[in-house]
Design a protein around this motif. Structure first.
Motif, PDB file in Angstrom:
ATOM      1  N   ALA A  80      -5.938   5.613  11.347  1.00  0.00           N
ATOM      2  CA  ALA A  80      -7.005   6.247  12.136  1.00  0.00           C
ATOM      3  C   ALA A  80      -7.135   5.583  13.506  1.00  0.00           C
ATOM      4  CB  ALA A  80      -8.332   6.154  11.371  1.00  0.00           C
ATOM      5  N   ALA A  81      -6.917   4.279  13.566  1.00  0.00           N
ATOM      6  CA  ALA A  81      -6.943   3.599  14.868  1.00  0.00           C
ATOM      7  C   ALA A  81      -5.813   4.107  15.753  1.00  0.00           C
ATOM      8  CB  ALA A  81      -6.834   2.082  14.664  1.00  0.00           C
ATOM      9  N   GLY A  82      -4.642   4.359  15.145  1.00  0.00           N
ATOM     10  CA  GLY A  82      -3.533   4.932  15.901  1.00  0.00           C
ATOM     11  C   GLY A  82      -3.866   6.306  16.440  1.00  0.00           C
ATOM     12  N   VAL A  83      -4.569   7.102  15.656  1.00  0.00           N
ATOM     13  CA  VAL A  83      -5.007   8.426  16.116  1.00  0.00           C
ATOM     14  C   VAL A  83      -5.916   8.271  17.333  1.00  0.00           C
ATOM     15  CG1 VAL A  83      -6.361  10.474  15.513  1.00  0.00           C
ATOM     16  CG2 VAL A  83      -4.795   9.478  13.832  1.00  0.00           C
ATOM     17  N   GLN A  84      -6.839   7.322  17.260  1.00  0.00           N
ATOM     18  CA  GLN A  84      -7.780   7.098  18.364  1.00  0.00           C
ATOM     19  C   GLN A  84      -7.042   6.659  19.626  1.00  0.00           C
ATOM     20  OE1 GLN A  84     -10.876   4.282  17.384  1.00  0.00           O
ATOM     21  NE2 GLN A  84     -11.774   4.319  19.448  1.00  0.00           N
ATOM     22  N   TRP A  85      -6.069   5.768  19.471  1.00  0.00           N
ATOM     23  CA  TRP A  85      -5.304   5.284  20.627  1.00  0.00           C
ATOM     24  C   TRP A  85      -4.543   6.421  21.293  1.00  0.00           C
ATOM     25  CZ3 TRP A  85      -4.864   1.128  23.679  1.00  0.00           C
ATOM     26  CH2 TRP A  85      -3.711   0.991  24.458  1.00  0.00           C
ATOM     27  N   PRO A 133      -5.102  10.771  10.307  1.00  0.00           N
ATOM     28  CA  PRO A 133      -4.558   9.647   9.532  1.00  0.00           C
ATOM     29  C   PRO A 133      -3.442  10.067   8.594  1.00  0.00           C
ATOM     30  CG  PRO A 133      -6.956   9.536   9.595  1.00  0.00           C
ATOM     31  CD  PRO A 133      -6.564  10.872  10.178  1.00  0.00           C
ATOM     32  N   GLU A 134      -3.377  11.351   8.251  1.00  0.00           N
ATOM     33  CA  GLU A 134      -2.333  11.828   7.342  1.00  0.00           C
ATOM     34  C   GLU A 134      -1.000  12.047   8.052  1.00  0.00           C
ATOM     35  OE1 GLU A 134      -6.036  11.879   5.738  1.00  0.00           O
ATOM     36  OE2 GLU A 134      -5.523  13.224   7.421  1.00  0.00           O
ATOM     37  N   ASN A 135      -1.025  12.504   9.303  1.00  0.00           N
ATOM     38  CA  ASN A 135       0.248  12.765   9.988  1.00  0.00           C
ATOM     39  C   ASN A 135       0.612  11.697  11.019  1.00  0.00           C
ATOM     40  OD1 ASN A 135      -1.216  13.343  12.361  1.00  0.00           O
ATOM     41  ND2 ASN A 135      -1.198  15.560  11.989  1.00  0.00           N
ATOM     42  N   THR A 136      -0.148  10.610  11.063  1.00  0.00           N
ATOM     43  CA  THR A 136       0.144   9.490  11.949  1.00  0.00           C
ATOM     44  C   THR A 136       0.614   8.310  11.102  1.00  0.00           C
ATOM     45  OG1 THR A 136      -1.504  10.222  13.555  1.00  0.00           O
ATOM     46  CG2 THR A 136      -0.793   7.917  13.677  1.00  0.00           C
ATOM     47  N   LEU A 137       1.849   7.880  11.323  1.00  0.00           N
ATOM     48  CA  LEU A 137       2.474   6.856  10.499  1.00  0.00           C
ATOM     49  C   LEU A 137       2.658   5.568  11.298  1.00  0.00           C
ATOM     50  CD1 LEU A 137       5.186   9.119   8.811  1.00  0.00           C
ATOM     51  CD2 LEU A 137       2.772   8.820   8.210  1.00  0.00           C
ATOM     52  N   THR A 174       0.847  -1.184   0.000  1.00  0.00           N
ATOM     53  CA  THR A 174       0.000   0.000   0.000  1.00  0.00           C
ATOM     54  C   THR A 174       0.884   1.237   0.000  1.00  0.00           C
ATOM     55  OG1 THR A 174      -1.805   1.148   1.142  1.00  0.00           O
ATOM     56  CG2 THR A 174      -0.135   0.127   2.526  1.00  0.00           C
ATOM     57  N   GLU A 175       0.321   2.357  -0.373  1.00  0.00           N
ATOM     58  CA  GLU A 175       1.084   3.596  -0.370  1.00  0.00           C
ATOM     59  C   GLU A 175       1.317   4.082   1.062  1.00  0.00           C
ATOM     60  OE1 GLU A 175       2.524   5.368  -2.892  1.00  0.00           O
ATOM     61  OE2 GLU A 175       2.058   3.570  -4.051  1.00  0.00           O
ATOM     62  N   PHE A 176       2.309   4.914   1.204  1.00  0.00           N
ATOM     63  CA  PHE A 176       2.636   5.534   2.482  1.00  0.00           C
ATOM     64  C   PHE A 176       2.928   4.468   3.538  1.00  0.00           C
ATOM     65  CE2 PHE A 176      -0.219   8.429   0.144  1.00  0.00           C
ATOM     66  CZ  PHE A 176       0.743   9.358  -0.209  1.00  0.00           C
ATOM     67  N   SER A 177       2.572   4.696   4.783  1.00  0.00           N
ATOM     68  CA  SER A 177       3.038   3.779   5.841  1.00  0.00           C
ATOM     69  C   SER A 177       1.961   2.832   6.323  1.00  0.00           C
ATOM     70  CB  SER A 177       3.576   4.583   7.035  1.00  0.00           C
ATOM     71  OG  SER A 177       2.500   5.068   7.813  1.00  0.00           O
ATOM     72  N   GLY A 178       0.887   2.669   5.565  1.00  0.00           N
ATOM     73  CA  GLY A 178      -0.156   1.754   6.002  1.00  0.00           C
ATOM     74  C   GLY A 178      -1.530   2.228   5.596  1.00  0.00           C
ATOM     75  N   HIS A 179      -2.521   1.394   5.798  1.00  0.00           N
ATOM     76  CA  HIS A 179      -3.878   1.706   5.378  1.00  0.00           C
ATOM     77  C   HIS A 179      -4.477   2.822   6.232  1.00  0.00           C
ATOM     78  CE1 HIS A 179      -4.197  -1.668   2.577  1.00  0.00           C
ATOM     79  NE2 HIS A 179      -3.454  -2.330   3.446  1.00  0.00           N
ATOM     80  N   PRO A 180      -5.275   3.698   5.627  1.00  0.00           N
ATOM     81  CA  PRO A 180      -5.861   4.827   6.381  1.00  0.00           C
ATOM     82  C   PRO A 180      -6.636   4.395   7.621  1.00  0.00           C
ATOM     83  CG  PRO A 180      -6.144   5.153   4.026  1.00  0.00           C
ATOM     84  CD  PRO A 180      -5.577   3.766   4.189  1.00  0.00           C
ATOM     85  N   ALA A 181      -7.373   3.287   7.528  1.00  0.00           N
ATOM     86  CA  ALA A 181      -8.154   2.848   8.691  1.00  0.00           C
ATOM     87  C   ALA A 181      -7.255   2.462   9.853  1.00  0.00           C
ATOM     88  CB  ALA A 181      -9.042   1.664   8.295  1.00  0.00           C
TER      89      ALA A 181
END
Length: 446
Positions: free
Chosen positions: A132-137, A148-152, A122-129
């Motif tokens: 987004a889970a990382g953002v929530q955590w 989701p754009e600035n969390t890798l 996939t592009e970048f560092s992983g799937h957007p979903a």
């Protein structure tokens, strides 16, 4: 002379190597000089050196002497027990028995949603979903403005630290850390040829005024801090101190890396330092300490200006963190079970801290985290205490491993979570307490 005397001497030399008294590539003392130092014979020292060669610690060259081989200290800080019966207080990890049922369920659910899209590149560092889970955590534990754009996505916090040090510094650059710090940072810096300097601390963490002085005089490119349940001291920065650190960084041209993997252990949410300086701070968190280190799921919130830079380094180094692990991680986060287990781990940690307080008679500053930074009684040094404890099947981490300048330490770090049960925890701590209450014995007498 005891037949095992050379083995005892080899153990002492090994400990000196591990804590930096004999740095990598340095020449060890001659047989005669060390024999004089340890009040033994050159022949005994020669046998000890031969044993260290066999174990891979040193190399001997005819006519040149014996030299220390390069070796990371992480293998000594975090040790697998020699025996299944050992009490291992060296590993900072959650109580895995608590996490296992949830992990089994999460991976079972993950297997049902696998698709060709999810198991390919996939592009970048992983799937957007998954991002987004990382953002929530991270948001649950005090981080603002994550997207989701600035969390890798990375392979755990250690991978994040390595990637950021490679991306933001070059060989010979200086990195500032707490005066006592996580050895993983020191290992990365050593392997990559970066210089490390320590910043003084107090009961609230890194001192802003000394950080100013270090930035002014040492000119670091990067500052790394562990603001919650700091490893090894257990200190948690209050909000006021975090804001002061942010102000110091904002007045400089230095990057800050905030390694906040223990934020879930805070009894109340404390704002991340990154909230005040989003353009100068990289925020790291992961699921390793709350759920399981085997997940290798880490999240890095980066300044918008650095997203493409760090993405390029992720791609060059690992290309892509395993989407399969992140499917399970996202399942746990979005449905709330990850937060439930994190709360259970927090409760277990508090219970084990209470057990430690009831068993250990040595004075120390109690915390609510996974570990204890334990001062040793007068006359003890960490190197000697670690060897004595190991002879009793108790594995602890020497405080020397946490010193950027390789100084001797009169502390040890005890992880309270890796021992399998409260009963075994109390048994192992009881053995340590007996050792702490005793005078230095003659087990390793030279």
């Amino acid at each position: 002379m005891s037949e095992n005397k050379f083995r005892q001497i080899a153990s002492a030399i090994e400990a000196r190597i591990d804590r930096g008294q004999y740095p990598p590539n340095s020449r060890l003392p001659t047989h005669r000089d060390l024999a004089d130092d340890l009040e033994t014979t050159p022949a005994t020292v020669a046998k000890a050196y031969k044993l260290l060669v066999e174990k891979g610690y040193v190399e001997s060259f005819v006519g040149r002497g014996t030299f220390v081989k390069g070796k990371t200290e992480l293998a000594q800080v975090i040790q697998a027990p020699d025996l299944e019966t050992a009490y291992n207080f060296s590993i900072l990890q959650p109580c895995l028995a608590q996490s296992l049922p949830m992990l089994q369920e999460a991976f079972s659910q993950a297997s049902k949603v696998l698709s060709t899209e999810l198991i390919g590149y996939t592009e970048f560092s992983g799937h957007p979903a998954h991002r987004a889970a990382g953002v929530q955590w991270a948001a649950r534990y005090g981080l603002e403005n994550g997207t989701p754009e600035n969390t890798l996505l990375v392979d755990g916090a250690q991978n994040a630290l390595s990637l950021l040090i490679i991306a933001l510094t070059k060989p010979g650059d200086t990195i500032a850390v707490e005066r006592l710090t996580y050895p993983g940072i020191l290992a990365i810096a050593s392997l990559l040829g970066r210089r490390v300097v320590g910043v003084d601390m107090d009961e609230d963490g890194m001192l802003p005024e000394h950080l100013k002085a270090v930035i002014r005089h040492e000119k670091p490119r990067l500052v790394v801090t562990i603001p919650s349940h700091q490893n090894p001291t257990g200190v948690t920065m209050p909000e006021a101190r975090r804001k002061q650190i942010a102000q110091v960084i904002a007045a400089s041209e230095v990057w800050l890396v905030e390694d906040d993997v223990y934020a879930f252990l805070n009894s109340e949410t404390i704002p991340a330092i990154c909230n005040w300086i989003p353009d100068q701070c990289f925020h790291i968190t992961s699921l390793s300490k709350a759920i399981s280190p085997a997940l290798r799921c880490g999240f890095v919130k980066v300044p918008d200006s650095q997203v493409s830079v760090i993405n390029a380094h992720i791609r060059a180094n690992i290309w892509l963190s395993s989407p399969i692990n992140y499917i399970a991680a996202a399942e746990m986060i979005t449905h709330g079970s990850a937060f439930h287990v994190a709360e259970q781990q927090q409760q277990i940690a508090r219970q084990r801290q209470r057990i430690a307080q009831s068993v250990l008679h040595a004075p120390y500053t109690a915390s609510h985290g996974y570990h204890i930074w334990l001062p040793l009684p007068d006359g003890w040094r960490a190197e000697r205490f670690v060897m004595e404890a190991k002879s009793r099947d108790v594995i602890v981490s020497s405080g020397s491993y946490f010193c950027p300048d390789s100084q001797e330490s009169d502390h040890i770090r005890l992880s309270l979570m890796s021992v399998s049960s409260d009963q075994r925890l109390a048994e192992g701590l009881g053995k340590l307490d007996q050792l702490l209450q005793s005078e230095m014995n003659t087990l390793f007498h030279f």
